[in-house]
Design a protein around this motif. Sequence first.
Motif, mmCIF file in Angstrom:
data_model
loop_
_atom_site.group_PDB
_atom_site.id
_atom_site.type_symbol
_atom_site.label_atom_id
_atom_site.label_comp_id
_atom_site.label_asym_id
_atom_site.label_seq_id
_atom_site.Cartn_x
_atom_site.Cartn_y
_atom_site.Cartn_z
ATOM 1 N N TYR A 180 1.294 -0.974 -0.369
ATOM 2 C CA TYR A 180 -0.252 0.111 -0.046
ATOM 3 C C TYR A 180 0.863 0.616 -0.178
ATOM 4 O O TYR A 180 0.746 1.962 -1.325
ATOM 5 C CB TYR A 180 -1.215 0.231 1.436
ATOM 6 N N TYR A 181 1.590 1.399 0.756
ATOM 7 C CA TYR A 181 2.785 2.500 0.753
ATOM 8 C C TYR A 181 3.606 2.277 -0.391
ATOM 9 O O TYR A 181 3.721 3.746 -0.311
ATOM 10 C CB TYR A 181 3.843 2.096 2.577
ATOM 11 N N GLU A 182 4.372 2.088 -0.886
ATOM 12 C CA GLU A 182 4.910 1.972 -1.993
ATOM 13 C C GLU A 182 4.228 2.587 -3.057
ATOM 14 O O GLU A 182 4.036 3.291 -4.138
ATOM 15 C CB GLU A 182 5.757 0.559 -2.814
ATOM 16 N N LYS A 183 2.658 1.961 -3.231
ATOM 17 C CA LYS A 183 1.737 2.704 -4.290
ATOM 18 C C LYS A 183 1.879 3.805 -3.963
ATOM 19 O O LYS A 183 1.246 4.924 -4.811
ATOM 20 C CB LYS A 183 0.616 1.292 -4.047
ATOM 21 N N ALA A 184 1.298 3.812 -3.097
ATOM 22 C CA ALA A 184 1.001 5.670 -2.373
ATOM 23 C C ALA A 184 2.395 6.442 -2.845
ATOM 24 O O ALA A 184 2.023 7.916 -3.186
ATOM 25 C CB ALA A 184 0.278 5.689 -1.255
ATOM 26 N N ILE A 244 -2.361 8.291 4.676
ATOM 27 C CA ILE A 244 -2.892 8.397 5.387
ATOM 28 C C ILE A 244 -2.883 6.468 5.845
ATOM 29 O O ILE A 244 -2.593 5.676 5.497
ATOM 30 C CB ILE A 244 -4.614 9.403 5.903
ATOM 31 N N ALA A 245 -2.890 6.632 7.199
ATOM 32 C CA ALA A 245 -3.290 4.925 7.386
ATOM 33 C C ALA A 245 -4.952 4.487 7.965
ATOM 34 O O ALA A 245 -5.557 5.306 7.877
ATOM 35 C CB ALA A 245 -2.566 4.257 9.426
ATOM 36 N N ASN A 246 -5.529 3.718 8.086
ATOM 37 C CA ASN A 246 -6.967 3.183 8.535
ATOM 38 C C ASN A 246 -6.645 3.458 10.147
ATOM 39 O O ASN A 246 -6.872 2.890 10.570
ATOM 40 C CB ASN A 246 -7.058 1.472 8.220
ATOM 41 N N ASN A 259 -4.996 22.392 2.078
ATOM 42 C CA ASN A 259 -4.093 22.682 0.793
ATOM 43 C C ASN A 259 -5.572 22.188 -0.376
ATOM 44 O O ASN A 259 -5.706 21.462 -0.488
ATOM 45 C CB ASN A 259 -2.907 21.885 0.821
ATOM 46 N N GLU A 260 -5.348 23.416 -1.436
ATOM 47 C CA GLU A 260 -6.387 23.474 -2.543
ATOM 48 C C GLU A 260 -6.528 22.279 -3.467
ATOM 49 O O GLU A 260 -7.154 21.841 -3.667
ATOM 50 C CB GLU A 260 -7.181 24.934 -2.644
ATOM 51 N N GLU A 261 -4.782 22.482 -3.428
ATOM 52 C CA GLU A 261 -4.417 21.175 -4.552
ATOM 53 C C GLU A 261 -3.842 19.536 -4.094
ATOM 54 O O GLU A 261 -3.027 19.054 -3.785
ATOM 55 C CB GLU A 261 -3.220 22.151 -5.231
ATOM 56 N N LYS A 262 -4.344 19.727 -2.074
ATOM 57 C CA LYS A 262 -3.489 18.700 -2.037
ATOM 58 C C LYS A 262 -3.747 17.136 -2.539
ATOM 59 O O LYS A 262 -5.513 17.083 -3.077
ATOM 60 C CB LYS A 262 -4.404 18.053 -0.520
ATOM 61 N N ASN A 263 -3.545 16.243 -2.442
ATOM 62 C CA ASN A 263 -3.415 15.085 -2.475
ATOM 63 C C ASN A 263 -3.351 13.751 -1.766
ATOM 64 O O ASN A 263 -2.065 13.753 -0.742
ATOM 65 C CB ASN A 263 -2.600 13.938 -3.719
ATOM 66 N N ILE A 264 -4.955 13.682 -1.383
ATOM 67 C CA ILE A 264 -4.396 12.469 0.021
ATOM 68 C C ILE A 264 -4.780 11.163 -0.537
ATOM 69 O O ILE A 264 -5.825 10.919 -1.026
ATOM 70 C CB ILE A 264 -5.976 13.012 0.740
ATOM 71 N N ILE A 265 -3.937 10.208 -0.310
ATOM 72 C CA ILE A 265 -3.893 8.888 -0.502
ATOM 73 C C ILE A 265 -4.865 8.114 0.685
ATOM 74 O O ILE A 265 -4.149 8.169 1.767
ATOM 75 C CB ILE A 265 -2.703 8.842 -0.935
ATOM 76 N N ALA A 266 -5.688 7.637 0.279
ATOM 77 C CA ALA A 266 -6.006 6.484 1.343
ATOM 78 C C ALA A 266 -6.399 5.091 0.639
ATOM 79 O O ALA A 266 -6.633 4.884 -0.185
ATOM 80 C CB ALA A 266 -7.738 6.909 1.577
ATOM 81 N N TRP A 288 -10.414 12.110 -2.455
ATOM 82 C CA TRP A 288 -9.532 11.527 -1.709
ATOM 83 C C TRP A 288 -9.142 10.089 -2.943
ATOM 84 O O TRP A 288 -9.716 9.609 -3.377
ATOM 85 C CB TRP A 288 -9.864 11.380 -0.280
ATOM 86 N N ILE A 289 -7.602 9.885 -2.840
ATOM 87 C CA ILE A 289 -7.299 8.585 -3.922
ATOM 88 C C ILE A 289 -7.499 7.586 -3.323
ATOM 89 O O ILE A 289 -6.782 7.637 -2.108
ATOM 90 C CB ILE A 289 -6.593 9.373 -4.756
ATOM 91 N N LYS A 290 -8.603 6.551 -3.461
ATOM 92 C CA LYS A 290 -8.652 5.397 -2.319
ATOM 93 C C LYS A 290 -7.372 3.983 -4.191
ATOM 94 O O LYS A 290 -7.524 3.770 -4.599
ATOM 95 C CB LYS A 290 -9.744 4.304 -2.439
ATOM 96 N N ILE A 291 -6.471 3.962 -2.769
ATOM 97 C CA ILE A 291 -5.268 2.735 -3.050
ATOM 98 C C ILE A 291 -5.540 1.259 -2.385
ATOM 99 O O ILE A 291 -5.181 1.564 -1.565
ATOM 100 C CB ILE A 291 -3.725 3.296 -3.398
#
Length: 291
Positions: A180-184, A244-246, A259-266, A288-291
């Motif tokens: 998960y973290y490598e993909k993020a 983020i973590a779960n 941040n208006e241009e934030k990338n949130i990986i979940a 939010w981007i689900k991976i």
Amino acid sequence: MVTVLLSGGLGNQMFQYAAAKSLAIRLNTTLSVDLYTFSKKTQATIRPYELGIFNIEDVVEISSLKAKAVTKARPFIQKHRSFFQKFGVFTDTYAILYQPAFEALTGDVIMSGYFQNESYFNNISELLRKDFSFKYPLIGKNKDVAGQISENQSVAVHIRRGDYLNKNSQSNFAILEKDYYEKAINYISAHVNNPEFYVFSEDFDWIKDNLNFKEFPVTFIDWNKGKDSYIDMQLMSLCKHNIIANSSFSWWSAWLNNNEEKNIIAPERWFVDEQKNKLLDCFYPQGWIKI
């Protein structure tokens, strides 16, 4: 009056407060937070009341016998939710699943549950950002790191293992592994110019053995412990992007990111139960981007 029974750690308390605040505003009434469940007699793992770190005003703190009764009867109340709702007791089912019955509540209400869905409070999001502003200024190393975070394409990486490795947690929460973290990290490196990673965890040995941040700068934040652990949330919320973590602590750290241009990986796997994971689309805010 709207009374919410607080329980769990900081992230859980924030969800509970947010939902109750939204209801109190709609009903034009007072909000009280009941601290009964923080007594030593009610928790296997003692969690403190933590909302005092924020600039929250106009809330009444109580510890009531009614909360004691609702807490002890919660499994029974959940089985007969519709009946007890008529008497002003509102509970959730799945924590992350929004209950439309929330919109029909009137009069005095006692809320018991986790209410981990933005639909409970997205109508007061700007007010909550004020309520959840941190009361205490950063000092020392944390102030220095905050300065660095503001000057670069900072990416907060939250890795929660610790308590998730015990048997009770393993039956509920998925353990996020290196995949998960490598993909993020790969996603961020492909979409953010010159990212700098700030890593928050309690298991840095695992991180150093398993994760590759490529050629990008990495800072390990390993000094905020005990009563100062909330500062990790404060720093993560200041980063430009979040992996983020779960964890509800992690969820709020990203939600508070302005941040208006934030990338949130979940993570696409939050729970062990895959049926619950199918509900995550309603749990993550839009974008939010689900991976």
